[in-house]
Design a protein around this motif. Structure first.
Motif, PDB file in Angstrom:
ATOM      1  N   UNK A   1      -4.502  19.409  10.001  1.00 15.26           N
ATOM      2  CA  UNK A   1      -4.084  20.741   9.559  1.00 15.26           C
ATOM      3  C   UNK A   1      -2.609  21.034   9.786  1.00 15.26           C
ATOM      4  N   UNK A   2      -1.956  20.320  10.677  1.00 18.91           N
ATOM      5  CA  UNK A   2      -0.547  20.550  10.966  1.00 18.91           C
ATOM      6  C   UNK A   2       0.119  19.233  11.321  1.00 18.91           C
ATOM      7  N   UNK A   3       1.422  19.184  11.121  1.00 12.71           N
ATOM      8  CA  UNK A   3       2.165  18.067  11.667  1.00 12.71           C
ATOM      9  C   UNK A   3       3.057  17.349  10.694  1.00 12.71           C
ATOM     10  N   UNK A   4       3.714  16.334  11.245  1.00 13.98           N
ATOM     11  CA  UNK A   4       4.571  15.454  10.472  1.00 13.98           C
ATOM     12  C   UNK A   4       3.738  14.300   9.939  1.00 13.98           C
ATOM     13  N   UNK A   5       4.064  13.854   8.754  1.00 10.41           N
ATOM     14  CA  UNK A   5       3.381  12.707   8.145  1.00 10.41           C
ATOM     15  C   UNK A   5       1.868  12.850   8.133  1.00 10.41           C
ATOM     16  N   UNK A   6       1.387  14.017   7.715  1.00  7.76           N
ATOM     17  CA  UNK A   6      -0.047  14.250   7.585  1.00  7.76           C
ATOM     18  C   UNK A   6      -0.522  13.608   6.278  1.00  7.76           C
ATOM     19  N   UNK A   7      -1.329  12.540   6.337  1.00  2.15           N
ATOM     20  CA  UNK A   7      -1.729  11.825   5.122  1.00  2.15           C
ATOM     21  C   UNK A   7      -2.553  12.700   4.174  1.00  2.15           C
ATOM     22  N   UNK A   8      -2.343  12.473   2.885  1.00  3.07           N
ATOM     23  CA  UNK A   8      -3.137  13.128   1.838  1.00  3.07           C
ATOM     24  C   UNK A   8      -4.066  12.068   1.266  1.00  3.07           C
ATOM     25  N   UNK A   9      -5.327  12.440   1.023  1.00  2.00           N
ATOM     26  CA  UNK A   9      -6.271  11.466   0.460  1.00  2.00           C
ATOM     27  C   UNK A   9      -6.982  12.045  -0.758  1.00  2.00           C
ATOM     28  N   UNK A  10      -7.321  11.151  -1.664  1.00  2.00           N
ATOM     29  CA  UNK A  10      -8.061  11.483  -2.876  1.00  2.00           C
ATOM     30  C   UNK A  10      -9.285  10.584  -2.950  1.00  2.00           C
ATOM     31  N   UNK A  11     -10.151  10.831  -3.935  1.00  4.81           N
ATOM     32  CA  UNK A  11     -11.330   9.985  -4.089  1.00  4.81           C
ATOM     33  C   UNK A  11     -10.952   8.599  -4.609  1.00  4.81           C
TER      34      UNK A  11
ATOM     35  N   UNK B   1       6.682   9.781   0.435  1.00  7.35           N
ATOM     36  CA  UNK B   1       6.018   8.699  -0.281  1.00  7.35           C
ATOM     37  C   UNK B   1       6.443   7.417   0.423  1.00  7.35           C
ATOM     38  N   UNK B   2       5.488   6.763   1.036  1.00  6.14           N
ATOM     39  CA  UNK B   2       5.773   5.568   1.830  1.00  6.14           C
ATOM     40  C   UNK B   2       5.066   4.356   1.239  1.00  6.14           C
TER      41      UNK B   2
ATOM     42  N   UNK C   1       0.861  -1.183   0.000  1.00  6.43           N
ATOM     43  CA  UNK C   1       0.000   0.000   0.000  1.00  6.43           C
ATOM     44  C   UNK C   1       0.899   1.234   0.000  1.00  6.43           C
ATOM     45  N   UNK C   2       0.670   2.151  -0.899  1.00  8.07           N
ATOM     46  CA  UNK C   2       1.457   3.369  -0.979  1.00  8.07           C
ATOM     47  C   UNK C   2       0.654   4.521  -0.395  1.00  8.07           C
ATOM     48  N   UNK C   3       1.350   5.396   0.318  1.00  2.00           N
ATOM     49  CA  UNK C   3       0.702   6.575   0.903  1.00  2.00           C
ATOM     50  C   UNK C   3       1.598   7.790   0.682  1.00  2.00           C
ATOM     51  N   UNK C   4       0.964   8.918   0.490  1.00  2.00           N
ATOM     52  CA  UNK C   4       1.681  10.195   0.382  1.00  2.00           C
ATOM     53  C   UNK C   4       1.269  11.039   1.568  1.00  2.00           C
ATOM     54  N   UNK C   5       2.257  11.620   2.225  1.00  2.00           N
ATOM     55  CA  UNK C   5       1.978  12.494   3.359  1.00  2.00           C
ATOM     56  C   UNK C   5       2.853  13.734   3.270  1.00  2.00           C
ATOM     57  N   UNK C   6       2.440  14.758   3.993  1.00  2.00           N
ATOM     58  CA  UNK C   6       3.163  16.027   4.001  1.00  2.00           C
ATOM     59  C   UNK C   6       3.629  16.366   5.407  1.00  2.00           C
ATOM     60  N   UNK C   7       4.760  17.010   5.486  1.00  2.00           N
ATOM     61  CA  UNK C   7       5.175  17.683   6.715  1.00  2.00           C
ATOM     62  C   UNK C   7       4.887  19.155   6.457  1.00  2.00           C
ATOM     63  N   UNK C   8       3.885  19.698   7.139  1.00  2.00           N
ATOM     64  CA  UNK C   8       3.427  21.038   6.823  1.00  2.00           C
ATOM     65  C   UNK C   8       2.751  21.702   8.012  1.00  2.00           C
ATOM     66  N   UNK C   9       2.699  23.014   7.961  1.00  2.00           N
ATOM     67  CA  UNK C   9       1.870  23.781   8.882  1.00  2.00           C
ATOM     68  C   UNK C   9       0.767  24.437   8.067  1.00  2.00           C
ATOM     69  N   UNK C  10      -0.367  24.677   8.696  1.00  2.00           N
ATOM     70  CA  UNK C  10      -1.549  25.232   8.012  1.00  2.00           C
ATOM     71  C   UNK C  10      -1.874  24.438   6.752  1.00  2.00           C
ATOM     72  N   UNK C  11      -1.826  23.117   6.859  1.00  2.00           N
ATOM     73  CA  UNK C  11      -2.041  22.237   5.710  1.00  2.00           C
ATOM     74  C   UNK C  11      -3.454  22.336   5.141  1.00  2.00           C
ATOM     75  N   UNK C  12      -4.373  22.949   5.889  1.00  2.00           N
ATOM     76  CA  UNK C  12      -5.727  23.117   5.336  1.00  2.00           C
ATOM     77  C   UNK C  12      -5.704  23.975   4.084  1.00  2.00           C
ATOM     78  N   UNK C  13      -4.637  24.746   3.893  1.00  2.00           N
ATOM     79  CA  UNK C  13      -4.492  25.577   2.698  1.00  2.00           C
ATOM     80  C   UNK C  13      -3.698  24.918   1.593  1.00  2.00           C
ATOM     81  N   UNK C  14      -3.443  23.605   1.710  1.00  2.00           N
ATOM     82  CA  UNK C  14      -2.672  22.869   0.708  1.00  2.00           C
ATOM     83  C   UNK C  14      -3.533  21.773   0.090  1.00  2.00           C
ATOM     84  N   UNK C  15      -3.513  21.688  -1.227  1.00  2.00           N
ATOM     85  CA  UNK C  15      -4.110  20.547  -1.924  1.00  2.00           C
ATOM     86  C   UNK C  15      -3.039  19.952  -2.840  1.00  2.00           C
ATOM     87  N   UNK C  16      -3.209  18.673  -3.167  1.00  2.00           N
ATOM     88  CA  UNK C  16      -2.229  17.971  -3.995  1.00  2.00           C
ATOM     89  C   UNK C  16      -2.952  17.308  -5.164  1.00  2.00           C
ATOM     90  N   UNK C  17      -2.476  17.601  -6.371  1.00  2.00           N
ATOM     91  CA  UNK C  17      -2.988  16.967  -7.582  1.00  2.00           C
ATOM     92  C   UNK C  17      -1.927  15.989  -8.082  1.00  2.00           C
TER      93      UNK C  17
END
Length: 85
Positions: free
Chosen positions: A39-49, A81-82, A3-19
C-alpha cells in the motif's frame, strides 16, 4: 531472458490501479486494473493477470487511475520501469 517490471513510488497505493494500452489508447486484454503489491513505499511492484513479457518490443501507454475516498488519498511520485537480466 530479461524480465521487465513496473513499480510505483506512492502513498495509499491501494487506491491506484494501472492499465496498459496500445498507442491508440485501446486497453490491452489482461493488462487492466493492475494493482500494487503493497500500500505504500518505494518500488511497489504492480501486477496484472498477464505477464509483461507479452508486450516485449511494443510501444504501450500507461493509464494510472486514482480512487480517493475518506480513508484513502493516493499520491504518486514516480513510475519505474525496470529490466532485469
Amino acid at each position: 531472458p530479461s524480465q521487465t517490471a513496473i513499480s510505483l513510488n506512492a502513498t495509499d497505493a491501494k487506491g491506484i490501479t494501472v492499465d496498459i494500452a496500445t498507442e491508440q489508447l485501446q486497453l490491452i486484454e489482461g493488462f487492466q486494473g493492475g494493482k500494487c503489491a503493497a500500500y505504500d513505499g518505494l518500488d511497489t511492484p504492480v501486477s496484472w493477470t498477464n505477464d509483461l513479457t507479452q508486450l516485449a518490443g511494443k510501444t504501450v501507454r500507461l493509464r494510472i487511475n486514482f480512487k480517493r475516498d475518506d480513508n484513502c488519498d493516493p499520491r504518486l511520485f514516480a513510475v519505474n520501469v525496470d529490466e532485469a537480466n
